[in-house]
Design an enzyme around this catalytic site. Structure first.
Site, PDB file in Angstrom:
ATOM      1  N   GLY A   1      12.271 -10.100  54.006  1.00  0.00           N
ATOM      2  CA  GLY A   1      11.180  -9.218  53.614  1.00  0.00           C
ATOM      3  C   GLY A   1      11.698  -7.849  53.230  1.00  0.00           C
ATOM      4  O   GLY A   1      10.938  -6.929  52.950  1.00  0.00           O
TER       5      GLY A   1
ATOM      6  N   GLU B   1      17.211  -0.104  59.775  1.00  0.00           N
ATOM      7  CA  GLU B   1      17.046   0.187  61.198  1.00  0.00           C
ATOM      8  C   GLU B   1      16.924   1.685  61.442  1.00  0.00           C
ATOM      9  O   GLU B   1      16.265   2.116  62.383  1.00  0.00           O
ATOM     10  CB  GLU B   1      18.206  -0.424  61.988  1.00  0.00           C
ATOM     11  CG  GLU B   1      18.303  -1.924  61.697  1.00  0.00           C
ATOM     12  CD  GLU B   1      19.193  -2.720  62.619  1.00  0.00           C
ATOM     13  OE1 GLU B   1      20.018  -2.120  63.316  1.00  0.00           O
ATOM     14  OE2 GLU B   1      19.052  -3.951  62.640  1.00  0.00           O
TER      15      GLU B   1
ATOM     16  N   LEU C   1      19.762   2.193  46.809  1.00  0.00           N
ATOM     17  CA  LEU C   1      19.924   1.169  45.773  1.00  0.00           C
ATOM     18  C   LEU C   1      18.620   0.907  45.035  1.00  0.00           C
ATOM     19  O   LEU C   1      18.606   0.605  43.855  1.00  0.00           O
ATOM     20  CB  LEU C   1      20.451  -0.126  46.402  1.00  0.00           C
ATOM     21  CG  LEU C   1      21.817   0.025  47.086  1.00  0.00           C
ATOM     22  CD1 LEU C   1      22.127  -1.195  47.955  1.00  0.00           C
ATOM     23  CD2 LEU C   1      22.906   0.242  46.048  1.00  0.00           C
ATOM     24  N   ASN C   2      17.523   0.993  45.770  1.00  0.00           N
ATOM     25  CA  ASN C   2      16.202   0.785  45.174  1.00  0.00           C
ATOM     26  C   ASN C   2      15.202   1.597  45.991  1.00  0.00           C
ATOM     27  O   ASN C   2      14.869   1.238  47.118  1.00  0.00           O
ATOM     28  CB  ASN C   2      15.851  -0.715  45.197  1.00  0.00           C
ATOM     29  CG  ASN C   2      14.468  -0.998  44.623  1.00  0.00           C
ATOM     30  OD1 ASN C   2      13.556  -0.173  44.700  1.00  0.00           O
ATOM     31  ND2 ASN C   2      14.311  -2.172  44.047  1.00  0.00           N
TER      32      ASN C   2
END
Ligand SMILES: Cc1cc2nc3c(=O)[nH]c(=O)nc-3n(C[C@H](O)[C@H](O)[C@H](O)COP(=O)(O)OP(=O)(O)OC[C@H]3O[C@@H](n4cnc5c(N)ncnc54)[C@H](O)[C@@H]3O)c2cc1C
Ligand code: SF4
Lengths: 317, 736
Positions: free
Chosen positions: B473, B696, B621-622
């Site tokens: 997810g 995390e 990264l995104n």
């Protein structure tokens, strides 16, 4: 889940007669409580009588100007009904504070009244529980009891009735209409509908075998400010730690029923005389016989504070 | 490919695809229900049998006898498996629990038997016909009771040393002008992911294939093979989609092991999903902790002594909850001490849950810092800035690879309007609500490990990437596709990312927030190799080769990328491995959380009003999937702060509230608008992509920020999580 037989009925009396004649029979309406219990084998009916085909899905005016709510009216429909929203706002609010949208779409008026009392040990068939397995003891009293009852409880059981709807109905003094196997009908005031656990916590209501709920009637509108306040750890989709259903009048009088504290919606009419004095004396009277555990003792002051919140809100309106 | 010197300019730096907020490439499949989860592979095979687990009814003792006759005779039943007929089972390498009880029972709801039948309903119904007689024995279930006796834990493979000491902690603490010495507790927590653990197992001869829901594919094959005593090569796991894991699906657990045993006994494919009420006591969870924090500072706020002692419990042989990790790295201070102790408890196994150690550790440490700030009469943001360090506080010769912690704090304070906070608690009212603001730091290690990938180029210019990475997810599919697209100079729709198959090249999977940096580095390595193969095939030998817009260019020659695969697909495989940069540099991610809460002055109900996280975690990264990760962490942090707790019945030895009605996690109404800001940062010591994980990081510190805001609102300090109204109601002002 044990296997069971299943039938649909089309008349109320047929339903009641079949339920009385068939050993281990149970009605099923929305199924949102019963099916969960069956999956866990807490309820093990041998026969299910589906009452959804009965035409009890209407909300009608009664002769005395009250409302008659069919047993199969879904919680969503009841909460949204214009008459309920206008004249019995406490009921609408209580319903919308309960469960989730999806559950309310399925849950029926009768099923909601008859959902089993809530206690985590009741839901675990490996644990002692007098309600599920009479005589086996109560795991909750000396165990995890934070959510459980502080009044009306017994040495045998301290579970609470989880219904929000019933708390509002108690404040409104609704009546439960019933039909039995012989076709005889009777009405039970909501005040007498639930039994306290005493030595028989497995018996939760005044219904006898086979009796079918056909409707709930509400008295003529009471006026006043209708409020329902449900206190819980998360903002939605949780049972009440404490809930307060109130119909408050301008003169400071009112009716107040409390949920989350007892095996039934808790209301003591005599205590309501204290409402004009304040939340503290009212709550003291309401909970005079409270016997909380160490874990749920906070509910006693919480009732007082929640009643104060509701009275405060009523004054603002 | 080996990465052993800091990153130099490379094709990723073009940032045409990487760094862009691309939608999830598999998003449409998921939102339309077309993505098939472990229990949903309805067509392969066509005739599965169904398994249903019987959980042990006692927490500790022995199975005296087990009578399966009635269950076996029930309609549709194909097999009943118990310790009497399962054959020997070994332990895997990661978990300490045994997945099938018998004759000993180690914890409540440990699998005692599995019923396999033609239908799910038949299996469930026959499960209650299995008669088991138990012999109960005493167990220990009470962590608090072992507070004084539990020994210091031995160091295990995870969590670092269990005792650390720098300088003279005791002396410095005693001599400190301002001191704090408090104990904080965090409860047992459940991962409570949406998708229950589920597996469909199929044996073909001695080869086993399982569709399952697992975060680390190659750990899964290793541990399942070891448990069953078969070669790893004979096991194939497939987990293309995972409905949440949070560390709770690290490697093989009871669903996998029992489905495999069931399928073997039934000689049929077997499908099995653990029933929700069983999951809490059967599977792993985050263990409860009791933590003592001591901080000593000079009057100017400089910390000179910091100590953190922590206790958690586990099954014998289980691991610690290493809550002291963050304390070892977050603040300066010359004199330091940490200690982790471990009690033996006969409850379900404690193991990894999102930011293991760091999440509960920060729940304690960051309340302690708030208390310290108050003692010092100093702003909590300022106290943290004052005690920043650019070097590992335990090893001053080892710098942080990048640490823009102060920038996180300052940006957050500015954006959140922190200066409007009234430092005196209980003073801000909004109608009947007390309103307060709180903040906390965030820190989470930035590990990266060897990770492989296989890439294939076809004549249409389509690049297919295969790795055994999973997407729980988090957005792994998307960042894998972005990385390959950037490297090969194609648009993202020309990339096919295939994940979650143990036959694909190994990655560290989803865990420890190392998935994103590790797997993208592996894809980088494989793509670098593919670029060489393409260049060779097309006869380019210049160094100024450019892969862009679906073409390969040099000088004024441009060839479509797919042309390289005209005579057949080009397939290459490589992995990225690492030198000693992680030894030379302390690699961590940092952040700051800010929260505003309202507390009902009548009822004590707590509602979070707004939150902001500022994160520094290398190259993002995104930004879209990264933001989702952080707001997911913040949501989980709200749960940890306000409601999540598996309640232990210390008499009967189990977690009582073992379903999703009893174990509350936040619902939408609990989660207000959440904001996330990413600090521009590149960490050249990580990989050519210069990225770190952040799945995390977004959780660490959140609960403390909320707890500190509650204190600021009410003036009542609660040191036992979750902060529920019963813990402070009595201290609120009278309302009647
Ligand atoms: C996750 C969850 C959260 C919930 N949260 C809340 C909450 O916050 N507040 C709240 O109030 N409720 C809550 N509920 C309970 C929900 O309101 C009840 O499950 C629902 O109202 C039951 O109605 P039903 O029609 O589905 O009943 P069923 O499950 O069909 O039946 C319940 C019982 O009523 C009997 N029965 C049904 N109809 C009749 C009849 N006409 N005459 C006699 N007996 C009958 C059945 O035999 C059965 O014993 C929750 C439930 C779930 C599952
Ligand atoms: S409180 Fe009632 S329902 Fe709960 S364990 Fe005791 S007897 Fe059972």
């Amino acid at each position: 889940m044990r296997s069971f037989t299943f039938e649909r009925v089309t008349s109320a009396q047929e339903a009641a007669a079949k339920a009385q004649a068939t050993p281990g029979a149970k009605f099923i309406a929305g199924g949102t409580n019963l099916l969960d219990l069956m999956k866990l084998e807490i309820e093990t009916p041998q026969h299910l009588i589906d009452v959804n085909g009965l035409k009890f899905d209407k909300i009608e005016k009664t002769e005395d100007g009250g409302l008659r709510i069919g047993a199969l009216v879904r919680n969503t429909a009841l909460a949204a009904d214009m008459r309920v929203r206008r004249d019995y706002g406490v009921l609408s609010r209580a319903l919308l504070a309960g469960a989730s949208g999806q559950l309310r779409n399925k849950a029926t008026t009768a099923g909601n009244l008859l959902q089993r009392t809530r206690c985590p040990y009741f839901y675990d068939t490996n644990q002692p529980c007098n309600k599920r397995n009479p005589g086996s003891g109560c795991a909750a009293i000396a165990g995890y009891s934070r959510q459980l009852g502080v009044i009306g409880v017994s040495e045998a059981c301290i579970a609470t009735n989880p219904s929000d709807m019933a708390v509002a109905m108690r404040a409104l003094d609704a009546e439960v209409e019933i039909i039995d196997a012989s076709g005889r009908t009777r009405k039970i005031p909501i005040a007498d509908f639930y039994r306290l656990p005493g030595d028989t916590p497995d018996v939760e209501t005044a219904l006898s075998s086979g009796e079918l709920i056909t409707a709930v009637t509400l008295p003529p509108p009471l006026g006043g400010t209708h409020l329902y306040k449900k206190v819980r750890d998360r903002a939605s989709y949780a049972f009440a730690l404490v809930s307060v259903a109130a119909v408050m009048q301008r003169d400071g009088t009112g009716r107040v029923a409390v949920g989350g504290v007892a095996p039934k919606p808790w209301r003591i009419e005599k205590a309501e005389a204290e409402l004009r004095v304040g939340a503290k004396p009212f709550s003291a009277r309401l909970l005079a016989d409270a016997k909380p555990t160490k874990e749920n003792a906070f509910k006693v002051p919480l009732v007082e504070r929640t009643v104060a919140a509701v009275m405060h809100e009523a004054r603002q309106k | 490919m080996k990465f052993d010197t800091p990153a130099t300019p490379n094709p990723i730096d073009r940032l045409r695809v990487v760094g862009k907020p691309h939608d999830r490439v598999e998003g449409r499949l998921k939102t339309t229900g077309a993505a098939t989860y472990a229990y949903e592979h309805h067509s392969v095979p066509s005739d599965p049998a169904y398994g249903y687990v019987v959980g042990a009814a006692i927490p500790k003792g022995r199975i005296k006898s087990i009578d399966i006759a009635r269950a076996k005779a029930a309609q549709g039943v194909i097999a009943v498996i118990s310790h009497e007929n399962a054959g020997p089972l070994a332990k895997g390498e990661f978990y300490t629990q045994r997945f099938l009880a018998g004759p000993e029972v180690d914890h409540y709801h440990q699998v005692a038997a599995l019923v396999v039948a033609e239908t799910f309903e038949q299996a469930r119904s026959a499960a209650s016909l299995v008669r088991i007689d138990y012999l109960k024995s005493d167990g220990s279930f009470d962590l608090e009771a072992q507070k004084r006796t539990a020994p210091v834990a031995k160091q295990g493979p995870y969590g670092g040393p269990t005792e650390t000491a720098v300088g003279d902690f005791a002396g410095a603490f005693a001599a400190s002008a301002v001191k704090l010495d408090e104990t904080y507790t965090t409860p047992d927590q459940a991962h409570a992911m949406m998708e229950p653990h589920a597996t469909m197992a199929i044996w073909e001869g001695d080869k086993l294939t399982c569709w399952t829901s697992i975060q680390q594919m190659n750990w899964g094959t290793r541990d399942l093979a070891k448990t069953l005593g078969i070669p790893k090569e004979n096991v194939r796991l497939i987990s293309p989609y995972i409905g949440g894991g949070f560390g709770g699906k690290g490697t093989a657990q009871s669903d996998l092991v029992m489905a495999a045993l069931g399928a073997r006994a039934a000689r049929r494919p077997v499908k099995l999903a653990l029933q929700r009420p069983l999951m809490f006591n059967n599977l792993i969870h985050r263990p409860a902790t009791i933590q003592r924090i001591q901080i000593g500072a000079n009057l100017d706020g400089k910390i000179i002594a910091i100590g953190h002692e922590s206790l958690s419990g586990n099954l014998r042989g289980g691991r610690t909850e290493p809550t002291t990790l963050s304390t070892r790295a977050l603040y300066a201070g010359a004199n330091r001490m940490t200690r982790v102790r471990l009690a033996v408890l006969d409850l379900a196994e404690g193991n990894a849950m999102r930011a293991p150690g760091e999440a509960p550790g920060m729940m304690a440490l960051e309340i302690a810092m708030d208390e310290m700030a108050e003692k010092l009469e100093m702003d909590p943001v300022r106290l943290r800035i004052l005690n920043d360090t650019q070097v590992d506080p335990e090893k001053p010769e080892r710098p942080f690879s990048s640490r823009r912690f102060v920038e996180c704090l300052e940006t957050g304070a500015g954006q959140f309007g922190w200066s409007n906070r009234n430092a005196t608690p209980g003073k801000v009212r909004d109608g009947r609500w007390f309103v307060g603001m709180g903040m906390a730091a965030a820190i989470r290690g930035a590990p990266i490990s060897k990770s492989g990938a296989r890439v294939r180029l076809d004549s249409g210019g389509v690049v297919t990437v295969e790795t055994d990475m999973t997407d729980i997810g988090t957005g792994s599919y998307t960042i894998v596709a972005q990385t390959a697209a950037e490297m090969m100079g194609v648009s993202i729709d020309k990339v096919v990312a295939k994940l979650g198959d143990s036959t694909f090249p190994e990655t560290p999977g989803s865990g420890g927030q190392q998935g994103a940096p590790s797997v993208t580095a592996g894809v980088y390595a494989a793509c670098a190799k593919l670029r060489e193969a393409v260049a060779q095939k097309l006869g380019f030998n210049s160094v100024d080769l450019v892969f862009a817009d679906g073409e390969v260019r040099s000088g004024n020659r441009a060839v479509p990328l797919g042309a390289a695969a005209q005579s057949g697909d080009i397939i290459v495989e490589d992995f990225m491995e690492y030198g000693d940069l992680a030894k030379r540099f302390a690699q961590q991610t940092f952040g700051a959380h800010f929260a505003e809460v309202a507390v009902d002055s009548f009822t004590g109900e707590i509602r979070v009003r707004r939150m902001l996280a500022v994160c520094a975690a290398g190259r993002i990264l995104n930004p879209k999937t990264a933001r989702s990760q952080v707001i997911g962490g913040m949501t989980m942090g709200i749960g940890a702060a306000l409601m999540e707790e598996m309640v232990v019945d210390t008499r009967f030895g189990f977690f009582v509230n073992h379903d999703l009605a009893g174990y509350e996690v936040p619902v939408h109404a609990d989660v207000p608008h959440l904001d996330v800001i990413f600090i521009d940062e590149l960490d050249p010591t990580m990989s050519p992509l210069q990225a770190k994980g952040l799945g995390e990081l977004g959780l660490t510190g959140v609960a403390a920020a909320v707890a500190n805001a509650i204190y600021n609102a009410t003036g009542v300090r609660v040191r036992e999580y979750p902060v529920t109204l019963d813990k402070f109601l009595a201290a609120l002002p009278d309302v009647t």
